[in-house]
Design a protein around this motif. Structure first.
Motif, PDB file in Angstrom:
ATOM      1  N   LEU A   1       3.278  53.951  25.371  1.00 59.72           N
ATOM      2  CA  LEU A   1       3.208  53.186  24.126  1.00 59.72           C
ATOM      3  C   LEU A   1       3.233  54.146  22.940  1.00 59.72           C
TER       4      LEU A   1
ATOM      5  N   ILE B   1       3.228  44.224  34.602  1.00 59.49           N
ATOM      6  CA  ILE B   1       2.280  45.186  34.066  1.00 59.49           C
ATOM      7  C   ILE B   1       1.330  45.649  35.168  1.00 59.49           C
TER       8      ILE B   1
ATOM      9  N   VAL C   1      -1.913  46.436  21.604  1.00 60.74           N
ATOM     10  CA  VAL C   1      -2.525  45.605  20.572  1.00 60.74           C
ATOM     11  C   VAL C   1      -3.898  45.108  21.052  1.00 60.74           C
TER      12      VAL C   1
ATOM     13  N   SER D   1      -1.302  45.420  27.113  1.00 62.96           N
ATOM     14  CA  SER D   1      -0.287  46.331  27.637  1.00 62.96           C
ATOM     15  C   SER D   1       0.648  46.817  26.537  1.00 62.96           C
ATOM     16  N   ASP D   2       0.667  46.129  25.381  1.00 65.09           N
ATOM     17  CA  ASP D   2       1.492  46.571  24.267  1.00 65.09           C
ATOM     18  C   ASP D   2       0.687  47.405  23.261  1.00 65.09           C
TER      19      ASP D   2
ATOM     20  N   ASP E   1       8.095  40.434  26.582  1.00 69.62           N
ATOM     21  CA  ASP E   1       6.730  40.855  26.263  1.00 69.62           C
ATOM     22  C   ASP E   1       6.479  42.299  26.685  1.00 69.62           C
ATOM     23  N   VAL E   2       7.285  42.790  27.601  1.00 68.11           N
ATOM     24  CA  VAL E   2       7.085  44.165  28.063  1.00 68.11           C
ATOM     25  C   VAL E   2       8.201  45.081  27.560  1.00 68.11           C
TER      26      VAL E   2
ATOM     27  N   LYS F   1       8.271  47.055  25.076  1.00 66.98           N
ATOM     28  CA  LYS F   1       7.821  48.400  24.725  1.00 66.98           C
ATOM     29  C   LYS F   1       7.798  49.324  25.936  1.00 66.98           C
ATOM     30  N   GLN F   2       7.368  48.777  27.080  1.00 66.75           N
ATOM     31  CA  GLN F   2       7.234  49.638  28.257  1.00 66.75           C
ATOM     32  C   GLN F   2       8.495  49.653  29.128  1.00 66.75           C
ATOM     33  N   PHE F   3       9.231  48.529  29.157  1.00 67.57           N
ATOM     34  CA  PHE F   3      10.317  48.419  30.124  1.00 67.57           C
ATOM     35  C   PHE F   3      11.646  47.984  29.516  1.00 67.57           C
TER      36      PHE F   3
END
Lengths: 512, 97
Positions: free
Chosen positions: A486, A419, A391, A388-389, B35-36, B38-40
């Motif tokens: 992203l 996610i 990578v 989800s990042d 961990d999120v 980047k998106q949130f």
């Protein structure tokens, strides 16, 4: 150019690496010229050499392509042993072409990249520190990802020319007859390594168990092997395969498994002599249990189960519910140990399993495939490669290959944490939506609109909510919110091939 | 309103979020681990900021460790931390809830 799954593939990549963009899942009937390895004749009496160091110095030159298999999975000692010698000897510009890369191999590959020892990689996938390094641009040239069938094809066609294959085996005799079934580090099927043994110019076996000559059954034969190296230990038996398989108690996974089972049982393919492939995830294992009950109740038996094998599938064989297991790799000890005792559990190589460029692969005869996904988009395209990042943290495995089954079901939760699994566009297309038929989540299923026949046969099933894929995507987004896109740089760090050798997507360096 | 004491709410379990509010001087300062992110990341900050605004907290150092919490969870943890930081935990601010 934009390929048929609407991915922009830079022209420079197509020109530099001589690729065509992905067009269709239909392979057709092309005539293909295969390559043959160079053979150095010898008559024995023994091929045993005393050290990895010696065999490396006798076989390896700068710029060569080396290969390994990943059947030892997280218990692999061979990969690190050989790579250590190669790095310490100061080799440069090698191409690493293993069947896949497991976590236990990550650190030494990162070291090999940093020291210029490895400058090209082709693999089924990668994760952890290695995926992270590659996604941040550590490797000079883009990694090439291929499915298991695609790798077999690329080797047979000569796109991948393996100079030296270093193959760990749990037993071998002095001439190189070996199998994966006996010994402390037994892992069952040698499926992926058999291609390397057949096509590499030099084949080196590493084993901790030298057997009296001749060692049978021989999956790898002495006619293919140049060297046999005796080492202390090839692997850690406890980490090669998981121990006893436990069925999931997670209500979400059970709900998904129940619905996957409903889809199969109410499809036109659930009939006498059907065939199936399941993965190794929690939901996939639970499906096997539901399917068992349905097969008994309907007095239906399967002709074969295919692919990576687990104990629950072996149980179906023992119960007579499955006639044959066609086994390319074993995920747990139960599956690995059953292969040597049961002639109905047939070892198959990666080409026989999944290669489109041969005279018929097992996947061509497959009725039902249950596969997983990191992401699925509203075009039914599946991502099993980038997280989800953005990578790299996955592997194609047999995903593209098995997805050519008559009924391909993707089982995945609607969301994982925050996610969304069902998204407007996947980060990386690995398996094209054209080969996906049904997506099953805990909330309900979505059927590929091209499969009107399936919509008809599944719409009458009680307790099986059917949504459009867009509806599922919106449900996911409502739950977790709208993710920010992203950020990537323009630099391509990996190429994802479709199983026919065309380019289905590229992966770019992440921007942090 | 001025933060009276450093206060914490939430856990480090999956799908939860831990927030530590302490006194600050230069507006709302975030230290976010997620961990999120980047998106949130921006969404998480905006959600917490809206709660702090409702309590008229203008200066605070906000340390957040997010484990993939959904928006209602983030809000709930932020409210709890704010009530504790303002020493209002016996008088819940119903308008904000």
């Amino acid at each position: 150019m934009e390929n048929k799954v609407n991915r922009e593939i830079p022209d420079q990549i197509l020109n530099d690496y001589k690729y065509e963009g992905f067009k269709t899942t239909d392979f057709g009937n092309p005539e293909i010229q295969r390559v043959a390895p160079k053979v150095t004749a010898q008559v024995g009496p023994s091929k045993v050499v005393e050290s990895v160091k010696k065999v490396v110095s006798e076989t390896l030159k700068d710029g060569m392509t080396i290969s390994f298999h990943h059947h030892f999975r997280e218990g692999d000692f061979v990969f690190n042993m050989v790579m250590r010698e190669i790095i310490d000897a100061g080799y440069k510009d090698l191409t690493l072409a293993p069947s896949s890369l497991t976590n236990v191999m990550n650190d030494i590959v990162v070291e090999a990249i940093q020291k210029g020892v490895v400058t090209n990689i082709t693999s089924s996938g990668m994760r952890g520190s290695l995926g992270d390094a590659v996604s941040h641009g550590a490797l000079k040239n883009p990694v090439i990802f291929r499915s298991h069938g695609g790798r077999a094809r690329a080797i047979e066609e000569g796109k991948v020319k393996i100079d030296v294959a270093f193959l760990g085996v749990p037993n071998a005799d002095e001439m190189g007859n070996a199998n994966g079934m006996n010994g402390d580090a037994a892992f069952g099927s040698l499926g992926y390594a058999l291609i390397d043994a057949q096509y590499a110019n030099k084949v080196v076996l590493l084993t901790d168990s030298l057997m009296p000559y001749p060692n049978t059954p021989a999956s790898i034969k002495q006619t293919q092997v140049d060297y046999v190296v005796k080492v202390d230990k090839v692997g850690d038996p406890d980490k090669i395969g998981s121990g006893a398989t436990r069925f999931t108690k997670d209500p979400k996974e059970l709900q998904i498994a129940q619905m996957v089972n409903d889809v199969i049982v109410h499809s036109p393919y659930f009939k006498q002599g059907f065939s199936f492939q399941t993965g190794s995830g929690g939901a996939a294992l639970a499906v096997t249990r539901f399917l068992r009950k349905a097969m008994i109740e309907n007095q239906i038996k399967a002709s074969f189960a295919l692919g990576g094998i687990t104990k629950p599938t072996v149980d179906l064989l023992n119960e007579g519910l499955v006639s044959r297991i066609m086994d390319v790799q074993d995920f747990d000890k139960g599956a690995a140990s059953s292969m040597k005792n049961d002639a109905n559990q047939q070892e198959i190589d990666a080409s026989w399993y999944a290669d489109p460029a041969n005279k018929g692969a097992m996947v061509d005869k497959l009725d039902v495939a249950i596969l997983s996904a990191l992401e699925i988009d509203t075009k039914f395209n599946v991502n099993v490669m980038s997280g989800s990042d953005g990578v790299i943290r996955g592997a194609i495995g047999g995903h593209q290959d098995a997805a050519t089954a008559k009924l391909t079901i993707i089982s995945a939760p609607l969301v994982r944490g925050r996610i969304a699994t069902i998204v407007p566009d996947v980060t990386t297309v690995i398996t094209p939506g054209d080969s996906i038929d049904v997506v099953v989540t805990e909330l309900g299923i979505a059927i590929n609109p091209k499969r009107k026949d399936l919509i008809d046969s599944l719409s009458k099933v009680p307790g099986l909510p059917i949504f459009t894929i867009e509806e599922l995507q919106q449900k996911a987004e409502k739950l977790v919110g709208k993710a920010e896109p992203l950020q990537f740089t323009d630099r391509v760090v990996a190429l994802a091939e479709y199983r026919d050798g065309s380019l289905i997507d590229v992966i770019k360096q992440v921007k942090d | 309103m001025e933060i009276k004491q450093t206060a914490m709410a939430g856990t480090l379990e999956s799908s939860d979020l831990q927030i530590v509010l302490s006194q600050g001087t230069k507006g709302i300062e975030f230290d976010l681990t997620s961990d999120v992110a980047k998106q949130f990341g921006n969404d998480i900050k905006a959600t917490i900021k809206s709660v702090l605004d409702a309590y008229d907290i203008e200066n605070a150092s906000v340390k957040v460790v997010d484990k993939g919490a959904l928006t209602p969870v983030i809000k709930a943890r932020a409210i709890t931390a704010a009530q504790r930081a303002l020493d209002l935990k016996d008088q819940p601010n119903w308008e904000v809830l």
